[in-house]
Design an enzyme around this catalytic site. Sequence first.
Site, PDB file in Angstrom:
ATOM      1  N   SER A 693       0.805  -1.223   0.000  1.00  0.00           N
ATOM      2  CA  SER A 693       0.000   0.000   0.000  1.00  0.00           C
ATOM      3  C   SER A 693       0.838   1.273   0.000  1.00  0.00           C
ATOM      4  O   SER A 693       0.280   2.368  -0.054  1.00  0.00           O
ATOM      5  CB  SER A 693      -0.943   0.004   1.213  1.00  0.00           C
ATOM      6  OG  SER A 693      -0.212  -0.065   2.411  1.00  0.00           O
ATOM      7  N   LYS A 736      -6.210   3.260   8.799  1.00  0.00           N
ATOM      8  CA  LYS A 736      -5.325   4.251   8.171  1.00  0.00           C
ATOM      9  C   LYS A 736      -5.914   5.656   8.265  1.00  0.00           C
ATOM     10  O   LYS A 736      -5.189   6.632   8.500  1.00  0.00           O
ATOM     11  CB  LYS A 736      -5.085   3.858   6.716  1.00  0.00           C
ATOM     12  CG  LYS A 736      -4.258   2.586   6.571  1.00  0.00           C
ATOM     13  CD  LYS A 736      -4.089   2.188   5.119  1.00  0.00           C
ATOM     14  CE  LYS A 736      -3.243   0.918   4.998  1.00  0.00           C
ATOM     15  NZ  LYS A 736      -3.061   0.479   3.603  1.00  0.00           N
TER      16      LYS A 736
END
Length: 817
Positions: A693, A736
């Site tokens: 990511s 996140k």
Amino acid sequence: MSSTEFEGGNTSTEQNILPMMSLREVVMFPRSIVPLFVGRESSIKAIEEAIADYDKKIFLVTQEFPEKEKPEPEDLFRVGTVSKILQMLRLPDGTIKVLFEGMYRASWNPDSDDVVFGENFPLVNIDRVDDLPAEEHTTEALVRSVHEALEKFGKVNKKIAPETILAISTIRTAGKLADSIMPHLKVEFLKKQSILEMIDPIERLEAVYELLLGEIEIVSIEKRVKNRVKGQMEKNQREYYLNEQLKAINKEMGREDDPQAEAHELEEQLNEKNMEEESRERVRKEIKKLRQMAPSSAEYTVVRNYVDWVMELPWNKYKKTKLDIAEARKILDEDHYGLEKPKERILEYMAVQALVETIKGPILCFAGPPGVGKTSIARSIARAMGREFVRLSLGGVRDEAEIRGHRRTYVGALPGKIIQSLRRCEFSNPVICLDEVDKMSTDFRGDPSAALLEVLDPEQNGTFNDHYLDLDYDLSKVFFITTANDLHSIPLPLQDRMEIINLPGYLETEKMHIAKDFLLPKQVGEHGLKEDNLAISDNAMIDIIRTYTREAGVRNLERELAKVCRKTAMQIVESDDKSKSVHVTTANLSKILGVHKFRFGASEDKSLVGVSTGLAYTQVGGEMLMVEVVLMPGKGKVVITGKLGEVMQESAQAALSYIRSRSDLFGLKPDFHEKIDIHVHVPEGATPKDGPSAGITLCTAIASAFLNVPVRHDLAMTGEITLRGRVLPIGGLREKLLAAHRGLSKTVLIPIDNKKDLKDVPDAILKDLEIIPVENMDEVLSCALDNLTAEELFRGRDSATPIALNLIKDEYQAQPH
């Protein structure tokens, strides 16, 4: 009352008036001598009158209803026996013992005028009843059969004297033979009365013969039963004698415990267990082995330990569970703030269980960073359901036998942790929390995660077979809850057997509620403080959350509050004033907890060239990840540092290849990379980092360095990159975004395919963040590079470029961006 008529019989014309005495459950027969105890006053006077005035003759008649003390005429049978009183003996208690001899049958008519029922005793007029004549050949055959049966009866019934049998055997007349046998047969009095009333001797003897054969069969059965009982008693006495001898021998040899008594006690315990018959038989065989072993042998100890383990397990013993949904919701809300998904799932299970009694226990897996309450909510679930709670830590377990047990052939063999837990909790339906299921490892001793496949499979754990027990045990009613920080380290087959429930990190507002309502009161009580001794302002609490902790959970927050409580306790003890109150504010917080451990807001204060902010999902929740890129004169060498994993290194290579393929659109020379070295670094180099990511974050930092354009400092991003510049979806979006919110970022770039995951993000986060879904790297760079429009970014070059770059340019221009 009998209604037998004596028409056709030989009735004597001789009539006598005699005293009559009623009998209870006794029938007097002619030619029989019977002793009777007489206690009724009327009966005693009738006997005295018979002795005095009637030549000791008396008429004996049986009562139809024995319970009546003073029977009426209609309560007496019509037929009785005229008897003679042979002896009479008065007893001290007022009763008399009389010996009667039956003489002949007689009948009486209660409606006759000659019957006198006086106050003392009745006087009745009787008619003698003689037997009907019988054919000789018929009588002889029947008499012989009765004699044979009587002889057999005498052999099986030792209560009749042989002289009596011999005397009866000399009788050849059918009627006399029947009357002589009847007193010796144990038949109810109504049956005897019916035979007394029979005036046909053949019919009477046939009835007696039938009763005699029945008595022979009954006596034979009784004899067999008595012999069997006697044999069993002799065996028991023999065993008792031998056992006493064994006890004496054991005592002389210093062995106080009797192994036979132990085996007997174990068998009694086994019979009380509610276990399957197959398992019961297996254990019974082991107990039988114990009887044949010497207690001093090593194998005796092994077998005894095995039997003890089996006996102490709660076979099919279930604790009654609570099914009050409202009470369960109240308990869960008392113990935990937030965590709506796990709570709702538990309430759903309880609701279904209220409708269906035999639902199998679910297998839940609480996945999330440390400190978010995975284990504590499992304990609250057990309390809400009224079940026992057992916690098993699987961290560091690397032996399959820890789950399934050891074979009994090994020294020190034990059952697995599951069976041991059931033994401790004493019920077969507890809540078992398998903690840190992702921390198990594998070595030469087997794979414990593979052993859990049977335990955590609702279709298989109904017949769980532990290696030590080697018996099927039902685990289907156990409510299994597993916890994990990272699902990637759990094998996929094991994940498939569990229902994954993610427990993300807490928001700042949620941490405030948890700290004020749960953590602070708990720590105040544990440190011996009173509620009035300590007060923490809301601003101070927020400062503790922001600058002294950086975590998804609340474990470190609890530690900091414990430190505040310790400092408070110190001040109270030093001042010797237990009523002293300490107020913690932002002004004196640093004096108590020291300097700030973290800088609130991890993003940079200003935009920098070659520095971008990414978002990562780690075992401790969401984290902000800074990526730095610098360019140096060199020979096109790429250096990647920061203890990056293979996936992140490959993402950096892919990002560089993407920029090289777009060099003409960026206005870069085709050989821009050949005379410079590129150094990519991710700070906190001691911490391992890996994952796809960070692809767009690496690409943005490299592009910023080459273009000499700064990256927005208030922007964070996450997404995987391909060589064509596509942005692929990622996991852990909620965590996140929490990290971005803690780091005071204003804008977050996410893959467009993750737009659907925003429904799981709290509204408080979405309100403070600008979420921009992106589809390719061109959109990322347009948003991330500071003060640079898309037209300025992709300005191209007018100068001639090599044919290869033109082809690449044409290809990318043909594709939508």
